[in-house]
Design a protein around this motif. Sequence first.
Motif, short mmCIF file in Angstrom:
data_model
loop_
_atom_site.label_atom_id
_atom_site.label_comp_id
_atom_site.label_asym_id
_atom_site.label_seq_id
_atom_site.Cartn_x
_atom_site.Cartn_y
_atom_site.Cartn_z
N GLU A 168 -3.84 -3.37 -14.83
CA GLU A 168 -2.70 -4.01 -15.40
C GLU A 168 -1.81 -3.84 -16.47
N GLY A 169 -2.54 -4.75 -17.50
CA GLY A 169 -2.32 -4.69 -18.94
C GLY A 169 -1.61 -3.01 -18.83
N HIS A 170 -2.38 -1.93 -18.72
CA HIS A 170 -1.37 -0.93 -19.22
C HIS A 170 0.11 -0.52 -18.03
N ILE A 171 0.39 -1.56 -17.07
CA ILE A 171 1.62 -1.03 -16.36
C ILE A 171 2.31 -2.74 -17.20
N THR A 172 1.95 -2.98 -17.65
CA THR A 172 2.58 -4.22 -17.79
C THR A 172 2.67 -4.25 -19.58
N ASP A 173 2.32 -3.70 -19.76
CA ASP A 173 2.24 -3.50 -21.39
C ASP A 173 4.28 -3.80 -21.91
N ASP A 174 4.27 -3.56 -23.13
CA ASP A 174 6.08 -3.61 -23.52
C ASP A 174 6.79 -2.35 -23.03
N ASP A 175 6.24 -1.48 -22.00
CA ASP A 175 7.03 -0.40 -22.40
C ASP A 175 7.34 -0.70 -20.72
N ARG A 176 6.32 -1.57 -20.15
CA ARG A 176 7.24 -2.06 -18.85
C ARG A 176 7.41 -1.42 -17.48
N ILE A 177 6.01 -0.65 -17.77
CA ILE A 177 6.06 0.35 -16.54
C ILE A 177 5.95 0.22 -15.23
N CYS A 178 5.41 -1.44 -14.84
CA CYS A 178 5.30 -2.27 -13.59
C CYS A 178 7.24 -1.76 -13.46
N ASP A 179 8.00 -2.29 -14.05
CA ASP A 179 9.31 -2.19 -13.34
C ASP A 179 10.21 -1.33 -12.87
N LYS A 180 9.10 -0.17 -13.47
CA LYS A 180 9.89 1.27 -12.83
C LYS A 180 9.02 1.50 -11.32
N LEU A 181 7.66 1.08 -11.31
CA LEU A 181 7.09 1.21 -10.05
C LEU A 181 7.53 0.17 -9.59
N ALA A 185 0.77 -1.50 0.00
CA ALA A 185 -0.38 0.51 0.22
C ALA A 185 0.65 1.04 0.17
N VAL A 186 0.50 2.08 -0.62
CA VAL A 186 1.44 3.90 -0.81
C VAL A 186 0.22 4.11 -0.14
N ASP A 187 0.42 5.32 0.81
CA ASP A 187 -0.20 6.39 1.44
C ASP A 187 0.50 7.14 1.44
N ASP A 188 1.70 7.33 1.25
CA ASP A 188 2.64 8.64 1.44
C ASP A 188 2.73 9.44 0.38
N GLU A 189 2.56 10.88 0.38
CA GLU A 189 1.92 11.79 -1.42
C GLU A 189 2.98 12.11 -2.08
N GLU A 190 4.03 12.18 -1.09
CA GLU A 190 5.36 11.85 -1.68
C GLU A 190 5.70 10.74 -2.79
N LEU A 191 5.96 9.73 -2.17
CA LEU A 191 6.30 7.99 -2.67
C LEU A 191 4.79 8.01 -3.85
N VAL A 192 3.41 8.44 -3.45
CA VAL A 192 2.27 8.50 -4.20
C VAL A 192 2.96 9.27 -6.41
N MET A 193 3.37 10.41 -5.70
CA MET A 193 3.31 11.62 -6.91
C MET A 193 4.43 10.77 -7.13
N ARG A 194 5.20 10.06 -7.36
CA ARG A 194 6.57 9.18 -7.95
C ARG A 194 5.95 8.42 -8.99
N LEU A 195 5.03 7.67 -7.57
CA LEU A 195 4.14 6.07 -8.75
C LEU A 195 3.47 7.01 -9.49
N SER A 231 3.98 10.00 -11.81
CA SER A 231 5.01 10.34 -12.34
C SER A 231 5.34 9.09 -13.44
N VAL A 232 5.75 8.31 -13.57
CA VAL A 232 5.68 7.29 -14.40
C VAL A 232 5.38 6.30 -15.12
N ILE A 233 4.14 6.87 -14.61
CA ILE A 233 2.63 6.23 -15.31
C ILE A 233 2.21 6.97 -17.12
#
Length: 177
Positions: free
Chosen positions: A118-131, A50-60, A62-64
């Motif tokens: 799911e598909g949005h973040i696990t697609d070829d651009d691999r946003i999931c890896d950045k997260l 779970a991510v509820d820290d405002e700064e960390l939520v913003m970091r996540l 920023s890569v989506i």
Amino acid sequence: MNALECIIRRHSYRGEYVNESVPREDLIRIMEAGLAAPSGCNKQTTSLIAVDDEELVMRLKSVIEPPIAESAPAFICVLTQRINAYRDKCYSVQDYSAAIENMLLASVELGYQSCWYEGHITDDDRICDKLADILGVPDGYDLVCILPVGKGISEAKEPMKRGFHERAWFNGFGKVD
């Protein structure tokens, strides 16, 4: 609200969220519901962050790209481990899917909105890896889904569904008694 009402009321929410944090105890209850889901051969392949820290939520956020849930105050990230179970088969997809559905229902029960991304973040651009990098997820775990959690400004839109008898029958395919 009973379980059946909750199931019928649950819809994917892609709208704006109220600018209000989600109490940690509610995030815990949602995650407990996810972890209570069945797991193939009890391998318990699903883990959650779970991510509820405002700064960390913003970091996540920023890569989506393209952006999703830009005003969501919290996220639950779903991780899986690909562990073989019965007859050398892996049931991690079924495990995390059951966990996600439980969490979506728990969110509705507690008055929150969410959406299964799911598909949005696990697609070829691999946003999931950045997260996963941002969250310090170790090797051996895959981040497979992100669930925004918050109170929706509006109600979730109910999608058009085909009729019951177009997809459900008794005693054989296409049979109507």
